[in-house]
Motif scaffolding. Sequence first.
Motif, short mmCIF file in Angstrom:
data_model
loop_
_atom_site.label_atom_id
_atom_site.label_comp_id
_atom_site.label_asym_id
_atom_site.label_seq_id
_atom_site.Cartn_x
_atom_site.Cartn_y
_atom_site.Cartn_z
N ALA A 186 0.79 -1.20 -0.12
CA ALA A 186 -0.08 0.01 -0.12
C ALA A 186 1.00 1.31 -0.17
O ALA A 186 0.58 2.38 -0.55
CB ALA A 186 -0.80 0.01 1.20
N PHE A 187 2.05 1.01 0.51
CA PHE A 187 3.19 2.32 0.73
C PHE A 187 4.00 2.49 -0.72
O PHE A 187 4.79 3.03 -0.74
CB PHE A 187 3.77 2.26 1.89
N GLY A 188 3.30 1.57 -1.55
CA GLY A 188 4.34 1.69 -2.89
C GLY A 188 5.46 0.64 -2.95
O GLY A 188 6.32 1.16 -3.90
N ALA A 189 5.65 0.12 -2.10
CA ALA A 189 6.88 -0.93 -2.27
C ALA A 189 6.85 -1.68 -3.34
O ALA A 189 5.89 -2.32 -3.71
CB ALA A 189 7.12 -1.59 -1.05
N THR A 190 8.24 -1.54 -4.01
CA THR A 190 8.28 -2.63 -5.31
C THR A 190 8.51 -3.97 -4.80
O THR A 190 8.79 -4.24 -3.55
CB THR A 190 9.46 -2.20 -5.89
#
Length: 277
Positions: A186-190
């Motif tokens: 959700a925090f955009g981690a790849t």
Amino acid sequence: MLPKIPLANWINDFVNWITKVLGPVLMDISKFVEHVMNAITAGVLWVPWWLVILLIAAIGYLSGKWKLAVGTAIGLVFVYDLQLWNDLINTLVMVVVSAAISLVIGIPIGIAAARRAGLYRVISPILDLMQTMPPFVYLVPVLLLFSVGTVPAILATIVFAMPPSIRLTRLGILQVPEDLVEAAEAFGATDRQLLWKVQIPLAMPSIKAGVNQTLMLALSMVVIASMVGAGGLGADVMQALETLNVGTGVEAGLAIVILAVVLDRISQGFGKDYLNK
């Protein structure tokens, strides 16, 4: 009565085909690995024995407490006093190299198996076969392919010791709480960040348990591997069996036990340190 499936003949034909086609290449690889192993062993033996003991005791101190360092030093001095130091170093190098190769191959496979259920369905029966097959069976094909010496012993040890690193790495990754994975996403981690910053750190206790089990299984192959000319403490045990020399057998057995305890306690200590952080 059912006709017997000629499984043994098929396997023999396959091994003979590999030996015929790849024999020269495999022998060159075998000689190269043997030279590397001999160079590592000679390098360790070149260092004064007391300095090697101090270094291993220092590693024990870093992984645990001073009691582990003192116990390690006393145990290794006892082995030196039994005049088994060279064989101990030979065995230690073979165990560490075999375990390191098993981990380098096994941990990435475990990570991939945790992230791809289809892959684990394929390799699961292979791991079952590797763990349940009697270790002596591994020596037969590698002996045909690489002749006697250290290399077939290392290969058989790698096959025997690798499954725990794969299974426990996969288990550790799967046990990472799903809500943490979802929060990272959700925090955009790849995908790579999710693996290296969330899954692997949280799975590290299980991965380190796999390292410990791999080391112990590699050491358990010492005596068996001596049957193909691996040398080391296993050769001393085999010599004691052939000559019915109980005293020599007990001395070599005690040296193996001391080495096993040292490796086990040190690897466990580093795992506990990680859990306490």
